[in-house]
Design an enzyme around this catalytic site. Structure first.
Site, PDB file in Angstrom:
ATOM      1  N   ASN A 165      32.886  48.621   9.288  1.00 50.65           N
ATOM      2  CA  ASN A 165      33.801  48.858   8.221  1.00 50.65           C
ATOM      3  C   ASN A 165      33.223  50.133   7.077  1.00 50.65           C
ATOM      4  O   ASN A 165      33.545  50.289   5.958  1.00 50.65           O
ATOM      5  CB  ASN A 165      34.016  47.831   7.157  1.00 50.65           C
ATOM      6  CG  ASN A 165      34.595  46.412   7.984  1.00 50.65           C
ATOM      7  OD1 ASN A 165      35.382  46.995   8.825  1.00 50.65           O
ATOM      8  ND2 ASN A 165      34.125  45.358   7.659  1.00 50.65           N
ATOM      9  N   ARG A 166      32.303  51.114   7.743  1.00 48.56           N
ATOM     10  CA  ARG A 166      31.792  52.284   7.207  1.00 48.56           C
ATOM     11  C   ARG A 166      30.794  51.769   5.962  1.00 48.56           C
ATOM     12  O   ARG A 166      30.629  52.721   5.077  1.00 48.56           O
ATOM     13  CB  ARG A 166      33.188  53.180   6.577  1.00 48.56           C
ATOM     14  CG  ARG A 166      33.880  53.857   7.909  1.00 48.56           C
ATOM     15  CD  ARG A 166      34.495  55.078   7.254  1.00 48.56           C
ATOM     16  NE  ARG A 166      33.543  56.185   7.087  1.00 48.56           N
ATOM     17  CZ  ARG A 166      33.123  56.435   5.601  1.00 48.56           C
ATOM     18  NH1 ARG A 166      33.650  55.917   4.741  1.00 48.56           N
ATOM     19  NH2 ARG A 166      32.130  57.371   5.484  1.00 48.56           N
ATOM     20  N   LEU A 167      30.561  50.670   6.096  1.00 50.60           N
ATOM     21  CA  LEU A 167      29.433  50.348   4.870  1.00 50.60           C
ATOM     22  C   LEU A 167      28.176  50.454   5.193  1.00 50.60           C
ATOM     23  O   LEU A 167      27.261  49.631   5.407  1.00 50.60           O
ATOM     24  CB  LEU A 167      29.821  48.818   4.584  1.00 50.60           C
ATOM     25  CG  LEU A 167      31.317  48.670   4.045  1.00 50.60           C
ATOM     26  CD1 LEU A 167      31.389  47.022   3.828  1.00 50.60           C
ATOM     27  CD2 LEU A 167      31.613  49.510   2.759  1.00 50.60           C
ATOM     28  N   HIS A 168      27.789  51.746   5.681  1.00 43.29           N
ATOM     29  CA  HIS A 168      26.584  52.179   6.021  1.00 43.29           C
ATOM     30  C   HIS A 168      25.516  52.102   5.029  1.00 43.29           C
ATOM     31  O   HIS A 168      25.831  52.274   3.746  1.00 43.29           O
ATOM     32  CB  HIS A 168      26.642  53.625   6.759  1.00 43.29           C
ATOM     33  CG  HIS A 168      27.879  53.791   7.610  1.00 43.29           C
ATOM     34  ND1 HIS A 168      28.185  52.975   8.444  1.00 43.29           N
ATOM     35  CD2 HIS A 168      28.718  54.859   7.521  1.00 43.29           C
ATOM     36  CE1 HIS A 168      29.184  53.542   9.036  1.00 43.29           C
ATOM     37  NE2 HIS A 168      29.696  54.506   8.427  1.00 43.29           N
TER      38      HIS A 168
END
Length: 235
Positions: free
Chosen positions: A201-204
């Protein structure tokens, strides 16, 4: 009217490509005290994960006017002083570094959803250090470094092969190959080092070491000490 594109209709559409990363969070409390120590940990993990050439890195340079260029080179040394690669000083990157020492490095370890991004300043290493590495290279690589005026325009591949053959005849296998005067190492001393860990979810996670200097109070009035501040960046 639809968008104008030169893309082959049968080719994959990059705008719909997705990769859901699944990995362990990267937390500040788990980082090493310095970026080079943390890099050593990640570099080892990339190597044992079976990545092909984990020492491959993208080196970005720029002219004094700010016109950038980038290419992939191989990291050959790293320690507390920084990252070292070797090149022809007359190459485009060599010329740009001589005129503008600010560079960026990128280690793109995509198979393990990691990247390391470095910004810093570059400078030539000593000739003794260069010679030690040069003489450790395979014989053919040493000949190639002498045969190629890197980044210069040549007429054909045959011209390059002829230059290599000339060097091979001059320095046959078993003979010492002199270090080309225009060839050597460059060390990048980091100002910032970012460790990027991919997540779904692009929560890098993006944790960046930032170089700071501070004065340590002592009886002599203070001595410069290096300190690294860690900051978290939004993905």
């Amino acid at each position: 009217m639809g968008p104008v594109t030169d893309r082959d209709p049968a080719a994959p559409d990059p705008s719909v490509m997705r990769e859901q990363y699944r990995s362990t969070p990267l937390l500040e409390a788990e980082l090493a005290p310095t970026p080079m120590e943390q890099f050593a940990v990640w570099f080892h993990q990339a190597a044992i994960a079976g990545l092909r050439e984990p020492n491959a890195m993208v080196v970005a340079t720029a002219t004094p006017a700010g016109r950038p260029s980038s290419r992939t080179v191989l990291l050959k040394e790293y320690d507390a002083r920084g990252f070292v690669f070797f090149t022809n000083y007359g190459s485009r990157k060599g010329r740009e570094i001589a005129a503008n020492p600010y560079v960026s490095l990128l280690f793109p370890w995509h198979p393990i959803a990691r990247q390391v991004v470095v910004t810093g300043t570059a400078a030539r290493i000593g000739r003794d250090e260069t010679a030690a590495y040069f003489h450790s290279r395979p014989h053919g690589s040493r000949l190639g470094a002498r045969a190629s005026a890197q980044s210069s325009v040549i007429g054909s591949r045959e011209e390059l092969l002829a230059a290599y053959s000339e060097q091979s005849a001059r320095y046959p296998e078993g003979e010492q190959v002199p270090v080309p005067p225009e060839w050597g190492g460059i060390r990048v001393v980091p100002d910032t080092v970012e460790f990027w860990q991919g997540h779904e979810n692009r929560l890098h996670d993006r944790l960046r070491y930032v170089y700071e200097k501070e004065r340590a109070a002592d009886a002599e009035g203070g001595a410069a000490q290096v300190r690294w501040r860690v900051e978290r960046l939004a993905p």
